[in-house]
Scaffold this motif. Structure first.
Motif, short mmCIF file in Angstrom:
data_model
loop_
_atom_site.label_atom_id
_atom_site.label_comp_id
_atom_site.label_asym_id
_atom_site.label_seq_id
_atom_site.Cartn_x
_atom_site.Cartn_y
_atom_site.Cartn_z
N TRP A 162 0.80 -1.22 0.00
CA TRP A 162 0.00 0.00 0.00
C TRP A 162 0.84 1.27 0.00
O TRP A 162 0.33 2.36 -0.29
CB TRP A 162 -0.95 0.01 1.20
CG TRP A 162 -0.25 -0.01 2.54
CD1 TRP A 162 0.11 -1.11 3.26
CD2 TRP A 162 0.19 1.12 3.31
NE1 TRP A 162 0.73 -0.75 4.43
CE2 TRP A 162 0.80 0.62 4.49
CE3 TRP A 162 0.13 2.50 3.13
CZ2 TRP A 162 1.34 1.45 5.47
CZ3 TRP A 162 0.67 3.34 4.11
CH2 TRP A 162 1.26 2.81 5.25
N ASP A 163 2.13 1.15 0.31
CA ASP A 163 2.97 2.35 0.42
C ASP A 163 3.94 2.52 -0.74
O ASP A 163 4.91 3.28 -0.65
CB ASP A 163 3.74 2.34 1.75
CG ASP A 163 4.60 1.09 1.93
OD1 ASP A 163 4.54 0.19 1.08
OD2 ASP A 163 5.32 1.01 2.95
N PHE A 164 3.67 1.83 -1.85
CA PHE A 164 4.52 1.98 -3.02
C PHE A 164 3.74 1.58 -4.27
O PHE A 164 2.95 0.65 -4.24
CB PHE A 164 5.78 1.12 -2.91
CG PHE A 164 6.67 1.20 -4.12
CD1 PHE A 164 7.46 2.32 -4.34
CD2 PHE A 164 6.67 0.19 -5.07
CE1 PHE A 164 8.24 2.42 -5.47
CE2 PHE A 164 7.45 0.28 -6.20
CZ PHE A 164 8.25 1.39 -6.40
N GLY A 165 3.97 2.30 -5.38
CA GLY A 165 3.32 1.97 -6.64
C GLY A 165 2.00 2.68 -6.80
O GLY A 165 1.92 3.91 -6.75
N VAL A 166 0.93 1.91 -6.99
CA VAL A 166 -0.40 2.50 -7.17
C VAL A 166 -0.81 3.25 -5.89
O VAL A 166 -0.74 2.71 -4.79
CB VAL A 166 -1.44 1.40 -7.49
CG1 VAL A 166 -2.84 2.00 -7.57
CG2 VAL A 166 -1.09 0.72 -8.80
N GLY A 167 -1.23 4.49 -6.05
CA GLY A 167 -1.62 5.30 -4.90
C GLY A 167 -0.45 5.84 -4.11
O GLY A 167 -0.62 6.37 -3.01
N ALA A 168 0.76 5.74 -4.68
CA ALA A 168 1.96 6.15 -3.94
C ALA A 168 3.02 6.71 -4.90
O ALA A 168 4.15 6.22 -4.95
CB ALA A 168 2.53 4.97 -3.16
N GLY A 169 2.64 7.75 -5.64
CA GLY A 169 3.56 8.31 -6.63
C GLY A 169 4.64 9.20 -6.05
O GLY A 169 5.62 9.51 -6.72
N PHE A 170 4.49 9.65 -4.83
CA PHE A 170 5.46 10.48 -4.11
C PHE A 170 5.81 11.79 -4.82
O PHE A 170 6.77 12.46 -4.46
CB PHE A 170 6.73 9.69 -3.78
CG PHE A 170 6.64 8.98 -2.45
CD1 PHE A 170 7.14 9.55 -1.30
CD2 PHE A 170 6.01 7.74 -2.35
CE1 PHE A 170 7.04 8.92 -0.07
CE2 PHE A 170 5.89 7.09 -1.13
CZ PHE A 170 6.41 7.68 0.02
N TYR A 171 5.06 12.16 -5.85
CA TYR A 171 5.20 13.47 -6.48
C TYR A 171 6.64 13.74 -6.94
O TYR A 171 7.16 14.84 -6.77
CB TYR A 171 4.66 14.57 -5.56
CG TYR A 171 3.24 14.28 -5.15
CD1 TYR A 171 2.18 14.47 -6.05
CD2 TYR A 171 2.94 13.75 -3.90
CE1 TYR A 171 0.87 14.15 -5.70
CE2 TYR A 171 1.62 13.43 -3.54
CZ TYR A 171 0.61 13.64 -4.45
OH TYR A 171 -0.69 13.32 -4.10
N LEU A 172 7.25 12.73 -7.54
CA LEU A 172 8.59 12.85 -8.09
C LEU A 172 8.58 12.37 -9.53
O LEU A 172 7.58 11.86 -10.04
CB LEU A 172 9.59 12.05 -7.26
CG LEU A 172 9.27 10.58 -6.90
CD1 LEU A 172 9.38 9.64 -8.09
CD2 LEU A 172 10.18 10.10 -5.77
N ASN A 173 9.70 12.54 -10.23
CA ASN A 173 9.90 11.98 -11.56
C ASN A 173 10.82 10.78 -11.43
O ASN A 173 12.02 10.94 -11.17
CB ASN A 173 10.53 13.01 -12.50
CG ASN A 173 9.54 14.09 -12.92
OD1 ASN A 173 8.33 13.91 -12.88
ND2 ASN A 173 10.07 15.24 -13.32
N ALA A 174 10.29 9.60 -11.60
CA ALA A 174 11.10 8.39 -11.48
C ALA A 174 12.16 8.36 -12.58
O ALA A 174 11.91 8.75 -13.72
CB ALA A 174 10.22 7.16 -11.57
N THR A 175 13.34 7.91 -12.22
CA THR A 175 14.44 7.81 -13.18
C THR A 175 14.71 6.37 -13.61
O THR A 175 15.45 6.14 -14.56
CB THR A 175 15.73 8.39 -12.58
OG1 THR A 175 16.05 7.68 -11.38
CG2 THR A 175 15.56 9.87 -12.27
N GLN A 176 14.11 5.40 -12.92
CA GLN A 176 14.31 4.00 -13.25
C GLN A 176 13.31 3.58 -14.34
O GLN A 176 12.12 3.87 -14.24
CB GLN A 176 14.15 3.13 -12.01
CG GLN A 176 15.09 3.51 -10.88
CD GLN A 176 16.55 3.50 -11.30
OE1 GLN A 176 17.10 2.45 -11.60
NE2 GLN A 176 17.17 4.67 -11.34
N GLU A 177 13.79 2.91 -15.36
CA GLU A 177 13.00 2.59 -16.55
C GLU A 177 11.70 1.88 -16.20
O GLU A 177 10.65 2.16 -16.78
CB GLU A 177 13.83 1.73 -17.50
CG GLU A 177 13.09 1.30 -18.76
CD GLU A 177 12.69 2.46 -19.67
OE1 GLU A 177 11.77 2.28 -20.48
OE2 GLU A 177 13.29 3.55 -19.54
#
Length: 301
Positions: free
Chosen positions: A117-132
Motif C-alpha cells: 500500500w505504500d509503493f506503486g499504485v496510490g503512492a507516486g510520491f510526487y517525483l519523476n522516477a528515473t528507473q525505466e
C-alpha cells in the motif's frame, strides 16, 4: 489521443460545484482523473485563484473532496480547489461518458506496482522516477507542468498565475518539495502531517530506492529538509499542522528535522503541534479552514 478534460461528475456544494474530470496525460502515459471545486461566481468574468491539494498514500482525487470540508472556506474566500490523483492509473474499458459511475481505477500492469500500500499504485510520491521500470511515475511533472497548463487552456474562470499548494502526509511531502523547487509558481505552502525527511524514513527510502535508484544525491532533490537548507529568501511562512497522537509521527514524519533545518536558514515556519489529533481526515477537517485562510491572504494580494 484526446487530452482535453471531460467532465464525468458534478455536485453542488456551498453555492459552488465539485466537478470531476477525466483526461489522457501524455506525461504519465495513461488516463487520469482530477477534481475541481469551483466556488460560487458573482459575475461571468470572475477568475479564481487556485489551491492545489496533494493527497497521501492510498488516496485518490476523491478523498480530500469528500472528507476535508474545505469547500465551505474555499467558497467564502473565492478560491478554486484542485485535487489530482496520487499516481498514474489505468481506468477500466467500461469507464465511458455514458457510464461514469463504473470507472474502476487500477495500475499500469507494472510488476510490483500493487504489492504494497505504500509503493506503486496510490503512492507516486510526487517525483519523476528515473528507473525505466517506473517511467510512467512522473507525478512531479504532471502536477507542476501538465496540470496547470491543462487548467489554463480549458478553464478560463481559473487564474493559474495565482496559485498555492498544500497536502497531507505523502502529499504534504509533495507540496513542500514542489513549493521549494518552484518559488516563482506558488504564493504559499501548507501541509498536514507531511513526510518532511523521506531520505531518513522507511516510506521514503522504499519509494526513492525504487523510483530513483541507489544514488542518494538524487533523493535529496525530493526531500524538504534537504531543500529548505538551500534557500535564504523565503518570504511566505510555511504552515504545518501535526497531530501529537499520529502513529507515524516519530518514525516516518520527523517534523523536528524540518524545523531544525528551517531554523538554520531562518526560513519562516509555523509548526503547530495539535494535541490529541491523529493522521486522519478528522484531523484535517478540524484545521482546514486555517489553511484556506493562510493561502487566501497571499492569493488575494
Amino acid at each position: 489521443m484526446e487530452t482535453k478534460p471531460t467532465e464525468i461528475s458534478s455536485s453542488k456544494m456551498h453555492g459552488g460545484f465539485n466537478k470531476r474530470f477525466r483526461h489522457f496525460s501524455p506525461t504519465l502515459g495513461c488516463f487520469m482523473t482530477f477534481h475541481i471545486y469551483f466556488p460560487p461566481s458573482t459575475e461571468s468574468s470572475q477568475k479564481f485563484p487556485v489551491l492545489y491539494w496533494l493527497s497521501g498514500l492510498t488516496c485518490t482525487d476523491e478523498n480530500f473532496i469528500t472528507k476535508s470540508g474545505a469547500q465551505r472556506a474555499a467558497s467564502t474566500e473565492g478560491i478554486a480547489l484542485i485535487a489530482p490523483d496520487t499516481s498514474p492509473i489505468m481506468l477500466s474499458k467500461s469507464c465511458t461518458l455514458t457510464a461514469p459511475l463504473i470507472c474502476i481505477p487500477g495500475g499500469l500492469n507494472v510488476e510490483g506496482e500493487a504489492d504494497s500500500w505504500d509503493f506503486g499504485v496510490g503512492a507516486g510520491f510526487y517525483l519523476n522516477a528515473t528507473q525505466e521500470k517506473w517511467k510512467n511515475w512522473r507525478m512531479y511533472d504532471y502536477v507542476v507542468k501538465e496540470l496547470p497548463e491543462l487548467l489554463k487552456e480549458n478553464f478560463p474562470q481559473l487564474d493559474t498565475t495565482r496559485a498555492s499548494i498544500s497536502g497531507h502526509s505523502m502529499g504534504g511531502h509533495g507540496a513542500l518539495t514542489i513549493y521549494l523547487k518552484n518559488l516563482d509558481k506558488y504564493k504559499t505552502v501548507s501541509a498536514f502531517a507531511p513526510i518532511v525527511n523521506p531520505i531518513n524514513c522507511p516510506w521514503g527510502q522504499k519509494a526513492f530506492s525504487n523510483y530513483l535508484g541507489g544514488n542518494k544525491a538524487h533523493w535529496e532533490e525530493y526531500d524538504a529538509t534537504c531543500l529548505v537548507s538551500k534557500f535564504h529568501d523565503l518570504s511566505a511562512s510555511i504552515l504545518i499542522d501535526q497531530g501529537t497522537d499520529d502513529n507515524f509521527l516519530h518514525n516516518q514524519l520527523l517534523p523536528n528535522k524540518f524545523q531544525e533545518a528551517c531554523e538554520k536558514v531562518n526560513a519562516p515556519l509555523l509548526l503547530r503541534l495539535q494535541r490529541g489529533y491523529d493522521h486522519s481526515y478528522f484531523f484535517i477537517a478540524t484545521f482546514i479552514d486555517d489553511h484556506i485562510s493562510h493561502h487566501a491572504q497571499a492569493l488575494k494580494l
